[in-house]
Write an enzyme that holds these catalytic residues in place. Structure first.
Site, PDB file in Angstrom:
ATOM      1  N   ASP A 231       0.837  -1.691   0.272  1.00 61.07           N
ATOM      2  CA  ASP A 231       0.484  -0.147   0.202  1.00 61.07           C
ATOM      3  C   ASP A 231       0.958   1.222  -0.084  1.00 61.07           C
ATOM      4  O   ASP A 231       0.115   2.339  -0.365  1.00 61.07           O
ATOM      5  CB  ASP A 231      -0.692  -0.310   1.626  1.00 61.07           C
ATOM      6  CG  ASP A 231      -2.482  -0.700   0.846  1.00 61.07           C
ATOM      7  OD1 ASP A 231      -1.642  -2.533   1.220  1.00 61.07           O
ATOM      8  OD2 ASP A 231      -2.696  -0.732   0.354  1.00 61.07           O
ATOM      9  N   LYS A 242      -1.413  -4.896   4.136  1.00 61.50           N
ATOM     10  CA  LYS A 242      -2.209  -5.316   4.487  1.00 61.50           C
ATOM     11  C   LYS A 242      -2.080  -6.028   6.222  1.00 61.50           C
ATOM     12  O   LYS A 242      -1.263  -6.470   6.372  1.00 61.50           O
ATOM     13  CB  LYS A 242      -3.131  -6.307   4.303  1.00 61.50           C
ATOM     14  CG  LYS A 242      -4.094  -7.359   4.527  1.00 61.50           C
ATOM     15  CD  LYS A 242      -5.493  -6.370   5.268  1.00 61.50           C
ATOM     16  CE  LYS A 242      -6.057  -5.085   4.524  1.00 61.50           C
ATOM     17  NZ  LYS A 242      -6.911  -3.701   5.518  1.00 61.50           N
TER      18      LYS A 242
HETATM   19  O1  MRU Z   1      -7.277  -3.097   2.926  1.00 57.13           O
HETATM   20  P1  MRU Z   1      -7.328  -3.259   1.236  1.00 57.13           P
HETATM   21  O2  MRU Z   1      -8.409  -4.314   1.288  1.00 57.13           O
HETATM   22  O3  MRU Z   1      -7.852  -2.561   0.474  1.00 57.13           O
HETATM   23  O4  MRU Z   1      -6.072  -3.727   1.521  1.00 57.13           O
HETATM   24  C1  MRU Z   1      -5.294  -3.885   0.613  1.00 57.13           C
HETATM   25  C2  MRU Z   1      -4.381  -4.538   0.975  1.00 57.13           C
HETATM   26  O5  MRU Z   1      -3.508  -4.842   1.393  1.00 57.13           O
HETATM   27  C3  MRU Z   1      -3.546  -5.231  -0.995  1.00 57.13           C
HETATM   28  O6  MRU Z   1      -2.431  -6.105  -0.445  1.00 57.13           O
HETATM   29  C4  MRU Z   1      -3.061  -3.893  -1.335  1.00 57.13           C
HETATM   30  O7  MRU Z   1      -3.310  -2.902  -1.535  1.00 57.13           O
HETATM   31  C5  MRU Z   1      -2.275  -4.092  -2.260  1.00 57.13           C
HETATM   32  S1  MRU Z   1      -2.669  -4.938  -3.707  1.00 57.13           S
HETATM   33  C6  MRU Z   1      -2.174  -3.771  -5.103  1.00 57.13           C
END
Ligand code: MRU
Length: 331
Positions: A231, A242
């Site tokens: 992220d 995540k």
């Molecule tokens: O809370 P989310 O579902 O938006 O979290 C997403 C993630 O942590 C993904 O692993 C991250 O965005 C990478 S997607 C390329």
């Protein structure tokens, strides 16, 4: 807007030149429901409640949401107000602010008569770039992980989260005879609901795994590599992803297997020096427990030293040093 061929990667953000439709990820895998978004407020709400999610895709959706806002109300006031609403929707993934800032910059450089069309074109450009980046990431990841077959992933970094066929999941899909271990990803089950749904649609062999089972399987030699998305990548190479990702990195290090992070360069944030400077989204505790008081940090930080390689569309940093990160992110 159903997909004609269910074996193709799903395209969850669809723009027809006038209207924006997104697949509501809160309803998957039980229902494929499409939402029409019309401006900054409803797009920000869809991002906040994770109907649209994943770092690259919240950036793409926000870019279109802002373009629709200034299409409905042309003017710099709407551009600035809409940008503020969208930037505030979620704090951790830098792609959101990055995409909004890019649409704002394009809008400010346009004439009043071309403001809205310039913003729409910029959103389309961002989406096209993220699609191309995902394809390139899959290619680089395949070279890096040549010979790996049993790949563990966390959350969802597939087509639902990113451009094209995804980032981390696209790397796994590019490996011959791959078998994916999809960690459930508590509390909102992006792995058990979303990665599993994508893999099932594509006909790729997989098992869902309780997050707490991952370390034991790595120790028993049942995992060849861990591949996750990101992220935000700080200038020193620390990675926000995540919640639960850090534990997988520790377990991979202990088991002596590669821990690979895949993401587009739009996720690298050279303005953030280190992981501790990244704002971690705290979500409503009721997503964890309706009954007891609960903490709900949505992301965690994996230090650069635990990351075997950072795979982007421009190539791979390994080891992940500040110089290597800066070289990948250079304009
Ligand atoms: O809370 P989310 O579902 O938006 O979290 C997403 C993630 O942590 C993904 O692993 C991250 O965005 C990478 S997607 C390329």
């Amino acid at each position: 807007v159903p997909d004609a061929d269910p074996r193709r990667a799903v395209a969850p953000i669809r723009w027809d030149g006038r209207r924006l439709r997104v697949l509501d990820q809160t309803r998957l895998p039980d229902a494929e429901t499409w939402l029409e978004l019309t401006g900054a407020d409803d797009t920000a709400a869809a991002i906040r409640r994770l109907a649209v999610r994943g770092a690259p895709n919240i950036g793409i959706a926000a870019a279109y949401g802002l373009a629709l806002e200034v299409t409905a109300q042309p003017g710099l006031g709407a551009l600035e107000r809409g940008a503020e609403t969208l930037r505030a929707a979620r704090p951790t993934a830098v792609n959101l602010a990055w995409a909004v800032d890019r649409v704002v910059a394009a809008g400010l450089a346009a004439s009043p008569a071309t403001l809205a069309s310039t913003c729409r074109a910029t959103a389309q450009q961002i989406q096209a770039e993220e699609d191309a980046a995902a394809a390139a990431i899959a290619g680089h990841g395949r070279e890096l992980l040549d010979g790996a077959r049993r790949v563990l992933t966390h959350c969802n970094a597939g087509a639902l989260a990113c451009g094209g066929a995804g980032t981390a999941l696209a790397v796994a899909l590019a490996l011959p005879d791959v078998e994916v271990l999809a960690c459930e990803t508590r509390p909102l089950l992006q792995g058990a609901r979303l990665t599993a749904w994508e893999l099932d649609r594509l006909g790729v062999p997989f098992h869902v795994l309780a997050d707490g089972a991952a370390a034991g399987l790595m120790r028993r030699g049942e995992v060849d590599a861990v591949v996750v998305g990101c992220d935000r990548v700080a200038a020193n190479g620390d990675v926000a992803n995540k919640v639960g990702t850090y534990a997988h990195a520790l377990a991979a290090r202990a088991a002596g297997i590669p821990f690979v992070v895949a993401g587009p360069t739009s996720t690298i944030d050279l303005a953030t020096p280190a992981g501790d400077d990244i704002v971690i989204e705290e979500r409503d505790g009721r997503e964890v427990s309706e009954r007891w008081p609960a903490r709900n940090p949505a992301f965690d930080i994996t230090p650069a030293g635990l990351v075997t390689a950072l795979v982007t569309e421009r190539g791979t940093a390994s080891p992940v040093t500040p110089d290597a990160v800066a070289a990948l992110a250079a304009p």
